[in-house]
Design an enzyme around this catalytic site. Structure first.
Site, PDB file in Angstrom:
ATOM      1  N   CYS A  51      12.530   5.937  10.585  1.00 16.37           N
ATOM      2  CA  CYS A  51      12.369   4.484  10.443  1.00 16.37           C
ATOM      3  C   CYS A  51      12.154   3.847  11.814  1.00 16.37           C
ATOM      4  O   CYS A  51      11.327   2.933  11.964  1.00 16.37           O
ATOM      5  CB  CYS A  51      13.589   3.866   9.751  1.00 16.37           C
ATOM      6  SG  CYS A  51      13.606   4.079   7.962  1.00 16.37           S
ATOM      7  N   ASP A  97       4.471  16.420  15.413  1.00 15.53           N
ATOM      8  CA  ASP A  97       5.841  16.927  15.506  1.00 15.53           C
ATOM      9  C   ASP A  97       6.163  17.212  16.976  1.00 15.53           C
ATOM     10  O   ASP A  97       5.343  17.766  17.713  1.00 15.53           O
ATOM     11  CB  ASP A  97       6.004  18.200  14.667  1.00 15.53           C
ATOM     12  CG  ASP A  97       7.472  18.543  14.418  1.00 15.53           C
ATOM     13  OD1 ASP A  97       7.903  18.437  13.258  1.00 15.53           O
ATOM     14  OD2 ASP A  97       8.176  18.906  15.387  1.00 15.53           O
ATOM     15  N   HIS A 112      11.755   3.900   3.359  1.00 13.16           N
ATOM     16  CA  HIS A 112      12.761   4.954   3.550  1.00 13.16           C
ATOM     17  C   HIS A 112      13.166   5.544   2.203  1.00 13.16           C
ATOM     18  O   HIS A 112      13.723   4.861   1.351  1.00 13.16           O
ATOM     19  CB  HIS A 112      13.997   4.410   4.265  1.00 13.16           C
ATOM     20  CG  HIS A 112      15.050   5.449   4.477  1.00 13.16           C
ATOM     21  ND1 HIS A 112      15.145   6.184   5.642  1.00 13.16           N
ATOM     22  CD2 HIS A 112      16.032   5.910   3.655  1.00 13.16           C
ATOM     23  CE1 HIS A 112      16.147   7.051   5.539  1.00 13.16           C
ATOM     24  NE2 HIS A 112      16.697   6.900   4.336  1.00 13.16           N
ATOM     25  N   GLY A 170      16.448  23.520   5.066  1.00 11.22           N
ATOM     26  CA  GLY A 170      16.017  23.259   6.439  1.00 11.22           C
ATOM     27  C   GLY A 170      15.678  21.817   6.729  1.00 11.22           C
ATOM     28  O   GLY A 170      15.169  21.510   7.807  1.00 11.22           O
ATOM     29  N   THR A 212      16.237  18.463   8.184  1.00 11.54           N
ATOM     30  CA  THR A 212      17.132  17.967   9.236  1.00 11.54           C
ATOM     31  C   THR A 212      17.033  16.451   9.397  1.00 11.54           C
ATOM     32  O   THR A 212      17.938  15.821   9.928  1.00 11.54           O
ATOM     33  CB  THR A 212      16.829  18.627  10.599  1.00 11.54           C
ATOM     34  OG1 THR A 212      15.472  18.357  10.958  1.00 11.54           O
ATOM     35  CG2 THR A 212      17.063  20.127  10.553  1.00 11.54           C
ATOM     36  N   HIS A 263      14.679  11.398   5.915  1.00 14.22           N
ATOM     37  CA  HIS A 263      13.653  10.421   5.537  1.00 14.22           C
ATOM     38  C   HIS A 263      12.491  11.322   5.121  1.00 14.22           C
ATOM     39  O   HIS A 263      11.981  12.087   5.958  1.00 14.22           O
ATOM     40  CB  HIS A 263      13.305   9.529   6.740  1.00 14.22           C
ATOM     41  CG  HIS A 263      12.239   8.509   6.494  1.00 14.22           C
ATOM     42  ND1 HIS A 263      12.350   7.195   6.916  1.00 14.22           N
ATOM     43  CD2 HIS A 263      11.017   8.602   5.909  1.00 14.22           C
ATOM     44  CE1 HIS A 263      11.249   6.524   6.590  1.00 14.22           C
ATOM     45  NE2 HIS A 263      10.423   7.368   5.985  1.00 14.22           N
ATOM     46  N   HIS A 274       9.510  13.583   4.520  1.00  8.99           N
ATOM     47  CA  HIS A 274       8.336  13.837   5.358  1.00  8.99           C
ATOM     48  C   HIS A 274       7.683  15.138   4.934  1.00  8.99           C
ATOM     49  O   HIS A 274       8.352  16.074   4.505  1.00  8.99           O
ATOM     50  CB  HIS A 274       8.714  13.903   6.846  1.00  8.99           C
ATOM     51  CG  HIS A 274       9.841  14.847   7.130  1.00  8.99           C
ATOM     52  ND1 HIS A 274      11.149  14.506   6.918  1.00  8.99           N
ATOM     53  CD2 HIS A 274       9.853  16.119   7.597  1.00  8.99           C
ATOM     54  CE1 HIS A 274      11.932  15.524   7.248  1.00  8.99           C
ATOM     55  NE2 HIS A 274      11.169  16.526   7.649  1.00  8.99           N
ATOM     56  N   HIS A 285       5.202  18.219   6.331  1.00  6.49           N
ATOM     57  CA  HIS A 285       4.634  18.865   7.515  1.00  6.49           C
ATOM     58  C   HIS A 285       3.233  19.363   7.159  1.00  6.49           C
ATOM     59  O   HIS A 285       3.088  20.147   6.217  1.00  6.49           O
ATOM     60  CB  HIS A 285       5.449  20.093   7.930  1.00  6.49           C
ATOM     61  CG  HIS A 285       6.886  19.841   8.268  1.00  6.49           C
ATOM     62  ND1 HIS A 285       7.362  19.952   9.563  1.00  6.49           N
ATOM     63  CD2 HIS A 285       7.962  19.514   7.500  1.00  6.49           C
ATOM     64  CE1 HIS A 285       8.676  19.713   9.566  1.00  6.49           C
ATOM     65  NE2 HIS A 285       9.062  19.457   8.332  1.00  6.49           N
TER      66      HIS A 285
HETATM   67  P1  AMP Z   1      12.713  18.958   8.825  1.00  9.66           P
HETATM   68  O1  AMP Z   1      13.454  20.089   9.446  1.00  9.66           O
HETATM   69  O2  AMP Z   1      11.815  19.358   7.681  1.00  9.66           O
HETATM   70  O3  AMP Z   1      13.653  17.833   8.424  1.00  9.66           O
HETATM   71  O4  AMP Z   1      11.723  18.417   9.919  1.00  9.66           O
HETATM   72  C1  AMP Z   1      12.078  17.501  10.896  1.00  9.66           C
HETATM   73  C2  AMP Z   1      11.038  17.607  11.965  1.00  9.66           C
HETATM   74  O5  AMP Z   1      11.077  16.436  12.747  1.00  9.66           O
HETATM   75  C3  AMP Z   1      11.215  18.795  12.912  1.00  9.66           C
HETATM   76  O6  AMP Z   1      10.070  19.643  12.831  1.00  9.66           O
HETATM   77  C4  AMP Z   1      11.367  18.123  14.284  1.00  9.66           C
HETATM   78  O7  AMP Z   1      10.728  18.843  15.323  1.00  9.66           O
HETATM   79  C5  AMP Z   1      10.713  16.778  14.048  1.00  9.66           C
HETATM   80  N1  AMP Z   1      11.170  15.704  14.900  1.00  9.66           N
HETATM   81  C6  AMP Z   1      12.448  15.327  15.145  1.00  9.66           C
HETATM   82  N2  AMP Z   1      12.478  14.276  15.978  1.00  9.66           N
HETATM   83  C7  AMP Z   1      11.181  13.968  16.269  1.00  9.66           C
HETATM   84  C8  AMP Z   1      10.552  12.982  17.086  1.00  9.66           C
HETATM   85  N3  AMP Z   1      11.249  12.067  17.766  1.00  9.66           N
HETATM   86  N4  AMP Z   1       9.190  12.979  17.161  1.00  9.66           N
HETATM   87  C9  AMP Z   1       8.475  13.892  16.478  1.00  9.66           C
HETATM   88  N5  AMP Z   1       9.005  14.839  15.684  1.00  9.66           N
HETATM   89  C10 AMP Z   1      10.346  14.890  15.581  1.00  9.66           C
HETATM   90 ZN    ZN Z   2      14.090   6.230   7.380  1.00  4.13          ZN
END
Ligand code: AMP
Ligand code: ZN
Length: 119
Positions: A7, A30, A46, A93, A95, A98, A100, A102
């Site tokens: 967000c 990423d 969100h 996995g 983390t 919100h 998203h 990939h």
């Molecule tokens: P997930 O593990 O599927 O929740 O993916 C979260 C992704 O967010 C990971 O691949 C991180 O490298 C990426 N990530 C976390 N913080 C940032 C950020 N500030 N800018 C870009 N990517 C981020």
């Molecule tokens: Zn959010």
């Protein structure tokens, strides 16, 4: 939502390498790429994960696949192909809570993703 890193990225409070934006979606590189192309596509609204998604009141999600197609094409992956990953839940996995997706591509990745691990 407060304390949500994505967000804050969407709001411009945390910097990001933006690759696409429209009224419903925001996409950026990423920060820890696992392939030459690694883009995160997030809804501006969100939503924690797939498990919180409903059709009612969320017409923006109907544009998800056309948006992915557009971003992947712009990233040069139309002919090379790509993998679309949506980690859902901690054990899978996820983390950042919100939603998203990939978009991962630009190299041969093979399948299955973890061939050496026990089934
Ligand atoms: P997930 O593990 O599927 O929740 O993916 C979260 C992704 O967010 C990971 O691949 C991180 O490298 C990426 N990530 C976390 N913080 C940032 C950020 N500030 N800018 C870009 N990517 C981020
Ligand atoms: Zn959010």
């Amino acid at each position: 939502m407060e304390n949500c890193i994505f967000c804050k990225i969407i709001a411009g409070d945390i910097p990001s390498s933006k690759v696409y934006e429209d009224k419903d979606w925001y996409a950026f590189k990423d920060i820890e790429p696992c392939a030459p192309v690694h883009i995160l596509v997030v809804p501006k609204k969100h939503v924690k994960s797939i498990m919180e998604m409903t059709n009612e009141g969320n017409p923006e999600f109907q544009n998800f696949f056309p948006t992915i197609k557009h971003i992947a094409t712009e990233a040069g992956l139309k002919d090379k192909g790509f993998r679309l990953v949506v980690n859902t839940g901690e054990k899978a996995g996820q983390t950042v809570f919100h939603f998203h997706a990939h978009i991962i591509g630009g190299k041969d990745m093979g399948w299955p993703p973890f061939p050496e691990e026990a089934k």
